[in-house]
Write an enzyme that holds these catalytic residues in place. Structure first.
Site, PDB file in Angstrom:
ATOM      1  N   LYS A  44      -3.999   7.815 -14.423  1.00 27.17           N
ATOM      2  CA  LYS A  44      -4.637   7.354 -13.181  1.00 27.17           C
ATOM      3  C   LYS A  44      -5.157   5.932 -13.353  1.00 27.17           C
ATOM      4  CE  LYS A  44      -8.810   8.967 -11.993  1.00 27.17           C
ATOM      5  NZ  LYS A  44      -9.776   9.939 -11.480  1.00 27.17           N
ATOM      6  N   ARG A  82     -21.581   9.478 -13.798  1.00 26.50           N
ATOM      7  CA  ARG A  82     -20.491   8.497 -13.887  1.00 26.50           C
ATOM      8  C   ARG A  82     -21.029   7.081 -14.039  1.00 26.50           C
ATOM      9  NH1 ARG A  82     -16.921  10.368  -8.839  1.00 26.50           N
ATOM     10  NH2 ARG A  82     -18.987  10.846  -8.043  1.00 26.50           N
ATOM     11  N   GLN A  83     -22.348   6.914 -13.852  1.00 29.85           N
ATOM     12  CA  GLN A  83     -22.965   5.595 -14.092  1.00 29.85           C
ATOM     13  C   GLN A  83     -23.625   5.638 -15.469  1.00 29.85           C
ATOM     14  OE1 GLN A  83     -25.189   3.729 -10.902  1.00 29.85           O
ATOM     15  NE2 GLN A  83     -24.335   5.164  -9.415  1.00 29.85           N
ATOM     16  N   ASP A 138      -9.501  19.163 -12.504  1.00 26.22           N
ATOM     17  CA  ASP A 138     -10.337  17.987 -12.757  1.00 26.22           C
ATOM     18  C   ASP A 138     -11.792  18.440 -12.798  1.00 26.22           C
ATOM     19  OD1 ASP A 138     -10.914  15.352 -13.277  1.00 26.22           O
ATOM     20  OD2 ASP A 138     -10.067  14.567 -11.424  1.00 26.22           O
ATOM     21  N   ASP A 185     -41.878  10.799   7.990  1.00 29.15           N
ATOM     22  CA  ASP A 185     -41.543   9.513   7.348  1.00 29.15           C
ATOM     23  C   ASP A 185     -40.443   9.654   6.299  1.00 29.15           C
ATOM     24  OD1 ASP A 185     -42.829  10.841   5.329  1.00 29.15           O
ATOM     25  OD2 ASP A 185     -44.436   9.363   5.050  1.00 29.15           O
ATOM     26  N   GLY A 186     -39.917  10.875   6.105  1.00 31.13           N
ATOM     27  CA  GLY A 186     -38.820  11.086   5.164  1.00 31.13           C
ATOM     28  C   GLY A 186     -39.260  11.634   3.821  1.00 31.13           C
ATOM     29  N   ASP A 232      -5.685  12.746 -15.147  1.00 29.95           N
ATOM     30  CA  ASP A 232      -5.767  11.682 -16.160  1.00 29.95           C
ATOM     31  C   ASP A 232      -6.023  12.308 -17.523  1.00 29.95           C
ATOM     32  OD1 ASP A 232      -8.495  12.273 -16.249  1.00 29.95           O
ATOM     33  OD2 ASP A 232      -9.017  10.646 -14.885  1.00 29.95           O
TER      34      ASP A 232
HETATM   35  C1  R5P Z   1     -13.210  10.632 -12.720  1.00 23.29           C
HETATM   36  O1  R5P Z   1     -12.733  10.244 -13.784  1.00 23.29           O
HETATM   37  C2  R5P Z   1     -13.374  12.088 -12.414  1.00 23.29           C
HETATM   38  O2  R5P Z   1     -12.914  12.868 -13.474  1.00 23.29           O
HETATM   39  C3  R5P Z   1     -12.644  12.480 -11.149  1.00 23.29           C
HETATM   40  O3  R5P Z   1     -11.264  12.316 -11.346  1.00 23.29           O
HETATM   41  C4  R5P Z   1     -13.090  11.637 -10.011  1.00 23.29           C
HETATM   42  O4  R5P Z   1     -14.476  11.695  -9.876  1.00 23.29           O
HETATM   43  C5  R5P Z   1     -12.425  12.048  -8.726  1.00 23.29           C
HETATM   44  O5  R5P Z   1     -12.798  11.145  -7.751  1.00 23.29           O
HETATM   45  P1  R5P Z   1     -12.055  11.066  -6.361  1.00 23.29           P
HETATM   46  O6  R5P Z   1     -11.982  12.453  -5.787  1.00 23.29           O
HETATM   47  O7  R5P Z   1     -12.942  10.157  -5.544  1.00 23.29           O
HETATM   48  O8  R5P Z   1     -10.717  10.472  -6.577  1.00 23.29           O
END
Ligand code: R5P
Length: 280
Positions: free
Chosen positions: A182, A88-89, A208, A33-34, A158
């Site tokens: 970005k 990120r949320q 990054d 069932d997961g 960024d």
């Molecule tokens: C966002 O600000 C993070 O630092 C990464 O730049 C981001 O998660 C990269 O996402 P993606 O590979 O989808 O462009």
């Protein structure tokens, strides 16, 4: 003892080597069932649970591992989250949204005495945990596989990731740093504005925290190609590489991606264990 989630077995084994701790036997099962079930062998009085939370299943597994370890009589649990999903949320972006990072942190806090996590997307999310939480910076390790560079430029896509670029530059031992700008239009659509720094004929190391869909890095590489950069090396702490990210990077002409093993992917050639081990 070190107890590993199913998605972090390589990193857990390297951590066991680095710290001289034993790897506990663990099995992972999924019912028709997961639903999931882990089973943990004998554990010590202080146990380290290591689990990156990439998929929703990883979160369930982590909560079960913490509970199983406590059930087995462990008195002190350290939870290592090499990759902290949902970071990120970190706020309610629109009316009706949850603060998902807070919900996940609260759940994890109920099963541990402390948390150690590697380069969370936003450091502030660590305040959501109800137990002491430490951040490990593994970015410097990304300098290890780099060859000798010519007129090196360490570049983040960024401004938010410029400190990571500086950390890799410092670990490499020289070179300039700079960042692009970005704009994110959707989950997988970004545009990149170049900076003033000349790149013509220079070796560029893009840095990054996460490569998710690969859009940010492939757009950055396209800008560098247009401006006649020499070699371009793509590095990140967390090589999430979701959906067709690797294809996107390859189509953009990226030859090599260096990521750490906080997420186990074919590009995870740098272990984050040396950065984590001193905190255990
Ligand atoms: C966002 O600000 C993070 O630092 C990464 O730049 C981001 O998660 C990269 O996402 P993606 O590979 O989808 O462009």
């Amino acid at each position: 003892m070190i107890v590993s989630g199913s998605a972090t077995q390589t990193l857990a084994a390297t951590l066991a080597d680095e710290t001289g701790r034993e790897l506990a036997p663990v099995s992972y099962e999924q019912f028709p069932d997961g639903e999931r079930k882990v089973q943990v062998g004998a554990v010590g009085s202080h146990t380290v649970v290591v689990a990156s939370t990439v998929s929703d299943g990883d979160w369930i597994e982590l909560l079960q591992l913490q509970d199983a370890v406590r059930e087995a009589g462990c008195e002190e649990i350290t939870t290592v989250l090499p990759y902290l999903g949902y970071a990120r949320q970190d706020r309610a972006f629109e009316e009706g949204d949850p603060v998902s990072a807070r919900a996940m942190a609260r759940a994890v806090s109920t099963g541990t005495d402390r948390v150690v996590t590697v380069n969370p997307h936003e450091a502030a999310v660590c305040e959501f945990f109800d137990v002491p939480t430490e951040i490990v910076d593994a970015a410097g390790l990304l300098a290890e596989p780099l060859p000798e560079l010519t007129d090196a430029l360490f570049l983040s896509p960024d401004a938010g990731a410029i400190e990571l670029a500086e950390t890799v530059r410092d670990a490499y031992g020289g070179g300039e740093t700079d960042h692009f700008e970005k704009t994110r239009h959707s989950g997988s659509n970004v545009t990149i504005e170049p900076s003033e720094a000349p790149v013509d004929g220079r070796d560029v190391v893009l840095v990054d925290d996460i490569i998710a869909t690969g859009s940010t890095m492939s757009e950055s590489v396209a800008v560098l190609d247009d401006r006649d950069a020499s070699r371009v090396f793509v590095t990140c702490v967390h090589p999430l590489l979701a959906q067709n990210a690797f294809l996107k990077l390859s189509r953009a002409g990226v030859e090599t991606v260096y990521g750490t093993d906080t997420i186990e992917r074919p590009v995870s050639t740098v272990s984050a264990a040396p950065a984590i081990a001193p905190r255990l």
